[in-house]
Design a protein around this motif. Structure first.
Motif, PDB file in Angstrom:
ATOM      1  N   ILE A  36       0.844  -1.188   0.000  1.00 37.83           N
ATOM      2  CA  ILE A  36       0.000   0.000   0.000  1.00 37.83           C
ATOM      3  C   ILE A  36       0.884   1.244   0.000  1.00 37.83           C
ATOM      4  O   ILE A  36       1.702   1.437   0.903  1.00 37.83           O
ATOM      5  N   GLU A  61       1.213   5.559  -0.338  1.00 37.56           N
ATOM      6  CA  GLU A  61       0.532   6.828  -0.097  1.00 37.56           C
ATOM      7  C   GLU A  61       1.441   7.981  -0.468  1.00 37.56           C
ATOM      8  O   GLU A  61       2.642   7.815  -0.664  1.00 37.56           O
ATOM      9  N   ILE A  80      -6.309   4.000   4.879  1.00 35.92           N
ATOM     10  CA  ILE A  80      -5.388   2.859   4.890  1.00 35.92           C
ATOM     11  C   ILE A  80      -5.562   2.049   6.170  1.00 35.92           C
ATOM     12  O   ILE A  80      -5.562   0.813   6.147  1.00 35.92           O
ATOM     13  N   TYR A  91       3.380  -0.883   4.107  1.00 35.97           N
ATOM     14  CA  TYR A  91       2.771   0.448   4.141  1.00 35.97           C
ATOM     15  C   TYR A  91       3.896   1.466   4.053  1.00 35.97           C
ATOM     16  O   TYR A  91       4.695   1.611   4.978  1.00 35.97           O
ATOM     17  N   VAL A 125      -1.313  -1.214  -4.275  1.00 35.49           N
ATOM     18  CA  VAL A 125      -2.474  -0.352  -4.064  1.00 35.49           C
ATOM     19  C   VAL A 125      -1.994   1.069  -3.788  1.00 35.49           C
ATOM     20  O   VAL A 125      -1.095   1.276  -2.978  1.00 35.49           O
ATOM     21  N   ASN A 126      -2.596   2.037  -4.459  1.00 36.04           N
ATOM     22  CA  ASN A 126      -2.293   3.441  -4.203  1.00 36.04           C
ATOM     23  C   ASN A 126      -3.533   4.098  -3.605  1.00 36.04           C
ATOM     24  O   ASN A 126      -4.612   4.045  -4.200  1.00 36.04           O
TER      25      ASN A 126
END
Length: 385
Positions: free
Chosen positions: A132, A134, A145, A286, A312-313
Motif C-alpha cells: 500500500i 501513499e 489505509i 505500508y 495499491v495506491n
C-alpha cells in the motif's frame, strides 16, 4: 580529436575497475544531452504528473553541472547517472507502449463509485502480499489505509496479519568509530525485526511535517497505535542514520533504490520466519507510493516476483502523479480528476462524494499494472472543511 590521447593515457594508467567507471561516465555524458532534449517533448504533461519527470531533469542537470553544495561523493558515483538514465528510458518506453494501445489503454480501466473501499478489500482477499502506497501528509489517506488493513484482517480470520512500515525506525546499531556503513544494514537481516509495541511506536515516529524536523506527523496516533492495539503485527523498516549516509553519496532515485533493497532483505527474513508456523499469513507493506509502484526502478514488488502481490495506491483527490498513465491520459481524464464538478451542474454535487476505485480488466490486468505502476487506485474526495 584531442580527447582520444587523453583517454588512452587514462586507460593505460588506470586499474580495470576504474577504467570501466571512466568508460561508463563518458558514455553516460554522451547520452545526457539527448535525454534532456527528449524530456521537454516526450515527458510533457499535466503539472501534477510532471513531478517525476521534472525531478529527473533536475537530477541529470546536477550530474552534468553540479552546484557547489552537492557533496563530491554524490557526483563521483556512476550509479547516480546510470539510474537516472535508466529510469528516463523506462518511463519513455512505458508511455510509448500505452499510446500504442487502443484509446491508450483507457478501455482496460474499471471504475467503482459505490462501496469502493469495501470492493477493494474484497478484491484483495486471498492475496498474501499487499503493498500500500501513499503520498505523505494526507491524513485522509492515512485514515483510509488504517480501515483497509482492519478490513483485510476481518476478511482473513485466524490468519496472522503482518505489517511492514516505512514509518517506524529500526533499533540503532552500535557504531564502529562513530560511522555507519551500508553493509551494517545488509547484515541486519540476520537479526530479524522487533515487533512494535505502543511504547516503541511512540518512540520511533519518523515522518516530519513539511521541512520542519521538530514536528512529527501523526502516523503513530492515526494508524500505528490502533493497529498494534488490535493485534496486528507491525515491524519497522527504516533506518534514518543510513538515509543520511546515502544522501551524502547518492541521488534521490538511488537513495530510494538502496532503501528498497534494504527493506526487502529485512522483510524476507521475517516472512520466512513467520511462514514456518503460519504459511497462510498475510503480509502488508505500508510506505510511500514511489517505493511500491511497479514502474520505479528497484520497486519493492520486483524483489518479491514469486509472490501473488497487489500494489495499491490510496490518495486524496488525484492519483499519484508519477504514474505513466497520468502523463499519457492527461489531467482532464476521469482517472486523474474523478471528482470534477462542472459549473453548469454544480447543484448535482452538493452531496459529499464517495471514494472511487480504479483497477484493471482481469484479462490484461498484469500487463496494464506493469505499464501503469499499480493494480488498484483508491481516490478519496476532498475533505469537507
Amino acid at each position: 580529436m584531442k580527447i582520444i590521447p587523453v583517454l588512452a593515457v587514462l586507460c593505460l594508467a588506470t586499474p580495470l575497475f576504474a577504467q570501466k567507471q571512466i568508460t561508463a561516465s563518458v558514455r553516460a555524458a554522451g547520452r545526457v544531452a539527448q535525454i534532456t532534449r527528449n524530456t521537454a517533448t516526450t515527458w510533457r504533461g499535466p503539472a501534477h504528473s510532471g513531478m517525476l519527470f521534472e525531478q529527473l531533469q533536475q537530477e541529470i542537470a546536477r550530474l552534468k553541472a553540479p552546484p557547489s553544495n552537492v557533496p563530491p561523493a554524490w557526483i563521483t558515483k556512476p550509479e547516480n547517472m546510470s539510474l537516472a538514465l535508466k529510469l528516463g528510458a523506462s518511463l519513455k518506453e512505458r508511455q510509448a507502449q500505452l499510446r500504442a494501445l487502443p484509446r491508450a489503454g483507457l478501455d482496460e480501466l474499471k471504475t467503482v463509485r459505490k462501496q469502493a473501499a469495501e470492493t477493494l478489500a474484497a478484491k484483495l482477499k486471498g492475496r498474501q502480499l499487499i503493498m500500500i502506497g501513499e503520498t505523505h501528509y494526507q491524513p485522509q489517506a492515512r485514515a483510509q489505509i488504517k480501515e483497509l488493513i482492519f478490513r483485510l484482517r476481518e476478511l482473513n480470520p485466524g490468519k496472522r496479519v503482518v505489517v511492514f512500515t516505512e514509518f517506524l525506525n529500526l533499533d540503532e546499531l552500535p557504531r564502529v568509530k562513530g560511522e555507519y556503513s551500508k553493509y551494517d544494514y545488509y547484515r541486519r537481516g540476520g537479526e530479524g525485526l522487533s515487533r512494535a509495541t505502543r511504547e516503541t511506536v511512540d518512540n520511533k515516529r519518523t515522518i516530519w511535517v513539511e521541512n520542519d524536523h521538530a514536528k512529527y506527523e501523526a502516523y503513530a496516533g492515526d494508524v500505528l497505535y490502533p493497529l498494534v492495539e488490535s493485534g496486528v503485527e507491525v515491524y519497522p523498516l527504516e533506518n534514518p542514520e543510513h538515509i543520511k549516509m546515502y544522501r551524502s553519496e547518492l541521488s534521490s532515485f538511488s537513495v530510494v533504490a538502496e532503501r528498497n533493497k534494504n527493506w526487502a532483505r529485512q522483510m524476507d527474513v521475517k516472512m520466512r520466519e513467520v511462514r514456518q508456523t503460519d504459511p497462510d499469513a498475510v503480509f502488508i507493506v505500508y510506505a510511500g507510493a514511489s517505493h511500491v509502484a511497479y514502474h520505479m526502478l528497484y520497486a519493492m514488488p520486483k524483489f518479491f516476483a514469486g509472490e501473488n502481490t497487489a500494489v495499491v495506491n490510496v490518495q486524496a483527490e488525484h492519483p499519484l502523479g508519477n504514474f505513466p498513465v497520468v502523463n499519457v491520459w492527461g489531467e482532464n481524464s476521469a482517472f486523474y480528476n474523478p471528482f470534477a464538478r462542472p459549473e453548469r451542474f454544480a447543484w448535482l454535487y452538493k452531496k459529499q462524494q464517495a471514494p472511487v476505485l480504479f483497477y484493471w480488466n482481469e484479462a490484461n490486468a498484469k500487463k496494464m499494472a506493469r505499464l501503469s505502476g499499480f493494480d488498484y487506485v483508491l481516490l478519496l474526495p476532498k475533505a469537507a472543511k
